[in-house]
Write a protein that holds these residues in place. Structure first.
Motif, PDB file in Angstrom:
ATOM      1  N   GLY A  35     -12.481  -5.072   0.551  1.00 36.04           N
ATOM      2  CA  GLY A  35     -11.435  -4.652   1.473  1.00 36.04           C
ATOM      3  C   GLY A  35     -11.992  -3.766   2.576  1.00 36.04           C
ATOM      4  N   ALA A  36     -11.196  -3.583   3.620  1.00 42.97           N
ATOM      5  CA  ALA A  36     -11.609  -2.737   4.740  1.00 42.97           C
ATOM      6  C   ALA A  36     -11.100  -1.317   4.524  1.00 42.97           C
ATOM      7  N   ASN A  63      -7.044   7.324   4.703  1.00 44.93           N
ATOM      8  CA  ASN A  63      -6.659   6.502   3.564  1.00 44.93           C
ATOM      9  C   ASN A  63      -5.671   7.250   2.680  1.00 44.93           C
ATOM     10  N   VAL A  64      -4.726   6.496   2.111  1.00 44.02           N
ATOM     11  CA  VAL A  64      -3.760   7.067   1.180  1.00 44.02           C
ATOM     12  C   VAL A  64      -4.196   6.666  -0.228  1.00 44.02           C
ATOM     13  N   LYS A  69       3.219  -5.053  -4.963  1.00 42.21           N
ATOM     14  CA  LYS A  69       4.308  -4.379  -4.243  1.00 42.21           C
ATOM     15  C   LYS A  69       4.186  -4.543  -2.731  1.00 42.21           C
ATOM     16  N   GLY A  70       3.149  -5.249  -2.271  1.00 42.77           N
ATOM     17  CA  GLY A  70       3.004  -5.542  -0.849  1.00 42.77           C
ATOM     18  C   GLY A  70       2.037  -4.662  -0.096  1.00 42.77           C
ATOM     19  N   TYR A  71       1.300  -3.813  -0.751  1.00 37.56           N
ATOM     20  CA  TYR A  71       0.324  -2.949  -0.079  1.00 37.56           C
ATOM     21  C   TYR A  71      -1.031  -3.637  -0.020  1.00 37.56           C
ATOM     22  N   ALA A  72      -1.814  -3.306   1.002  1.00 37.96           N
ATOM     23  CA  ALA A  72      -3.175  -3.841   1.128  1.00 37.96           C
ATOM     24  C   ALA A  72      -4.117  -2.911   0.367  1.00 37.96           C
ATOM     25  N   ALA A  73      -3.985  -2.902  -0.941  1.00 39.62           N
ATOM     26  CA  ALA A  73      -4.717  -1.952  -1.778  1.00 39.62           C
ATOM     27  C   ALA A  73      -6.188  -2.336  -1.904  1.00 39.62           C
ATOM     28  N   VAL A  74      -7.027  -1.301  -2.001  1.00 41.73           N
ATOM     29  CA  VAL A  74      -8.475  -1.466  -2.112  1.00 41.73           C
ATOM     30  C   VAL A  74      -8.988  -0.463  -3.132  1.00 41.73           C
ATOM     31  N   ALA A  80      -4.075   2.766  -1.329  1.00 34.34           N
ATOM     32  CA  ALA A  80      -2.916   1.897  -1.101  1.00 34.34           C
ATOM     33  C   ALA A  80      -2.944   1.328   0.314  1.00 34.34           C
ATOM     34  N   THR A  81      -3.146   2.199   1.296  1.00 36.50           N
ATOM     35  CA  THR A  81      -3.224   1.763   2.689  1.00 36.50           C
ATOM     36  C   THR A  81      -4.328   2.528   3.386  1.00 36.50           C
TER      37      THR A  81
END
Length: 162
Positions: free
Chosen positions: A85-86, A91-92, A113-118, A132-133
């Motif tokens: 991921g980027a 970051n959260v 849940k729709g987050y771009a989690a990394v 999470a984002t």
């Protein structure tokens, strides 16, 4: 001999306890005396004349203060993305684990849940951070963090150090 001594001590201590007992009449006398003093003080008190103080009203023009930056909970760490991921500047973080399996489980939950989690690792501490984002601006990260705190009360901001 011992029996007589014990009996004598018991009688003396019983008399000592009975003689220290206060009566209701002594409390009543003290109460009536205090009431009488209170009434005489109220009768002799003079009324106080109060004159109002008027101060002129001044018009103040409001000055807008610059919004203060919220740096509460902002940490800075070096990170390496684990699952491709980027990772941007702000970051959260919703979770921090020593176990990669636990971090991946939370990452999957956030993705559902729709987050771009990394999942990212701090090479200095070996901790896995579940992000999470990720955003380039701090204000976007703060608003997302505040939204996530309803579900993840320990969510915090992480600045990616170079």
């Amino acid at each position: 001999m011992k029996r007589n001594l014990i009996l004598g001590l018991a009688i003396v201590s019983a008399l000592a306890f009975v003689s220290c007992k206060s009566t209701e009449s002594s409390y009543k006398k003290a109460y009536e005396k205090a009431k009488a003093q209170e009434q005489t003080q109220q009768q002799t008190a003079e009324p106080i004349q109060v004159t109002p103080v008027v101060t002129p009203v001044q018009t103040v023009t409001p000055v807008q203060a610059a919004p203060a930056e919220d740096n509460s909970g902002l940490r800075s760490e070096r990170l390496t993305a684990m699952n491709g991921g980027a990772i941007k500047a702000y970051n959260v973080v919703c979770g921090s684990f020593k176990s990669l399996d636990n971090a991946n489980n939370l990452c999957s939950t956030l993705k559902n849940k729709g987050y771009a989690a990394v999942v990212a690792q701090n090479p200095e501490t070996g901790m896995y951070r579940v992000i999470a984002t990720s955003s380039d601006t701090k204000s976007d990260a703060v608003s997302t963090r505040d939204k996530l705190r309803g579900t993840y009360p320990d969510a915090w901001l992480l600045y990616r150090a170079q």
